[in-house]
Write an enzyme that holds these catalytic residues in place. Structure first.
Site, mmCIF file in Angstrom:
data_model
loop_
_atom_site.group_PDB
_atom_site.id
_atom_site.type_symbol
_atom_site.label_atom_id
_atom_site.label_comp_id
_atom_site.label_asym_id
_atom_site.label_seq_id
_atom_site.Cartn_x
_atom_site.Cartn_y
_atom_site.Cartn_z
ATOM 1 N N LYS A 283 0.868 -1.177 0.000
ATOM 2 C CA LYS A 283 0.000 0.000 0.000
ATOM 3 C C LYS A 283 0.902 1.222 0.000
ATOM 4 C CE LYS A 283 -2.953 2.678 3.097
ATOM 5 N NZ LYS A 283 -3.969 2.694 4.156
ATOM 6 N N GLY B 273 -8.500 8.112 9.726
ATOM 7 C CA GLY B 273 -8.882 8.089 11.143
ATOM 8 C C GLY B 273 -9.923 9.113 11.541
ATOM 9 N N ALA C 77 -9.690 4.688 4.062
ATOM 10 C CA ALA C 77 -9.543 5.817 4.992
ATOM 11 C C ALA C 77 -10.811 6.651 5.162
ATOM 12 C CB ALA C 77 -8.401 6.756 4.572
ATOM 13 N N GLY C 78 -11.055 7.004 6.413
ATOM 14 C CA GLY C 78 -12.137 7.921 6.744
ATOM 15 C C GLY C 78 -13.483 7.274 7.047
ATOM 16 N N ASN D 228 -9.665 0.743 9.421
ATOM 17 C CA ASN D 228 -8.939 0.343 10.628
ATOM 18 C C ASN D 228 -9.613 0.938 11.853
ATOM 19 O OD1 ASN D 228 -7.058 -0.024 12.751
ATOM 20 N ND2 ASN D 228 -5.317 0.356 11.481
ATOM 21 N N THR D 229 -9.503 2.268 11.993
ATOM 22 C CA THR D 229 -9.989 2.930 13.208
ATOM 23 C C THR D 229 -11.474 2.675 13.461
ATOM 24 O OG1 THR D 229 -8.376 4.647 12.691
ATOM 25 C CG2 THR D 229 -9.942 5.144 14.423
#
Lengths: 255, 67
Positions: free
Chosen positions: A96, A157, A183-184, A205-206
């Protein structure tokens, strides 16, 4: 089935491995998510302190493909160095590409991302660049020969979800390689929305690791991605400005 | 001999000559680790025959949680 380079996946959820409250919770979350792709960061070993358990070393690596990131890189050259270190483990050929150009927003540097992708393709990597929702940049990356495009929904995040669905849709429609929304993502509705736009997968992830119950959220994300994908394939109705009755307007009992 | 190990200046014991010795001294033989010596990746086949020199810059790299 999702094909990226020479790899084929059943699951369309790519899961990050950072910031879980505990190894045990992380293990469970990974398990129930049914993901087949786990992202990692590449860092110095903390050899001067008491040895900490390492999540990767506890995984059954026959079940997962590793997607290391180049996080920490600010230039193409740094990204290539990190990617080569990751590949030297002998555990992965996917990378990535993540070259951050702004410390506050954590938005990617488009020029360094493009340069790094070109260099890594020449080195034989399976290249998945994390990029902004710039439609033309996505096109340029595809022309280089990247194996997937990973536009962000909103800053890493942030949990702000999909801020520019129009641009993401443009990217999805023009791309002949898979598009992974990365992301996001904040909640399952964002993941479902990404898939309804026609994305091939979601990397998050987050949204799971920081949830009050990461294990339950991992299940929710898996289901949202499946629902969104099915919904996209089923073809949603067109929107109307006024109500259209679902029940017959003739034969009313009161008339 | 003094080397730079993961950003720190380290005085090595006289018994440590090769990269293999170094990994052994930190009990890393069976860990997932990538070794870089003076910015060149060193593959595991060469750990036993690569002799460290004074001033070498050694990085021991692994995978950690990340998104």
């Amino acid at each position: 089935m999702l094909t990226i380079g020479k790899h084929t996946f059943h699951s369309r959820l790519f899961l990050g491995t950072g910031k879980y409250p505990s190894f045990n919770i992380q293990k469970q979350a990974v398990e129930v998510s049914e993901t087949e792709v786990l992202t990692f960061a590449v860092r110095r070993m903390n050899i001067f302190e008491e040895s900490q358990p390492n999540f990767l070393e506890q995984l059954d690596l026959t079940k997962y493909k590793l997607l290391p990131n180049t996080a920490g890189a600010k230039t193409a050259e740094e990204a290539v160095r990190i990617a080569k270190l990751a590949k030297a483990s002998g555990l992965c050929d996917m990378i990535k590409v993540e070259v951050i150009g702004c410390d506050k927003s954590l938005l990617p540097d488009p020029i360094e991302t493009l340069k790094a992708s070109e260099m890594l393709l020449a080195e034989g990597f399976t290249v998945l660049p994390y990029t902004s929702d710039d439609v033309v940049l996505a096109k340029r990356l595809e022309e280089l020969g990247v194996h997937a495009i990973m536009p962000g929904a909103s800053p890493i995040g942030s949990g702000k979800g999909i801020l520019n669905p129009l641009h993401l849709k443009f990217i999805i429609e023009q791309s002949s390689v898979p598009v992974i929304i990365d992301a996001g993502i904040g909640s399952p509705k964002d993941a479902a929305y990404a898939m309804e736009l026609g994305a091939d997968g979601v990397l998050l992830n987050t949204a799971v690791s920081d949830a009050t119950d990461p294990v339950k959220m991992a299940i929710a994300m898996k289901m949202a991605i499946e629902a969104g994908k099915l919904g996209f394939e089923a073809g949603r109705i067109s929107e109307k400005n006024y109500g259209v009755a679902s029940s017959p307007i003739t034969g009313l009992v009161s008339s | 001999m003094i080397i730079q190990l993961n950003g720190k200046s380290i005085q090595l014991a006289e018994t440590i000559c090769t990269v293999e010795d170094l990994l052994h001294s930190y009990q890393l033989e069976n860990r997932i680790v990538v070794v870089e010596v003076n910015k060149e990746i060193l593959y595991s086949e060469l750990y036993g025959t690569t002799v460290l020199s004074n001033g070498d810059i050694v990085e021991l790299i692994h995978f950690v949680g990340g998104g």
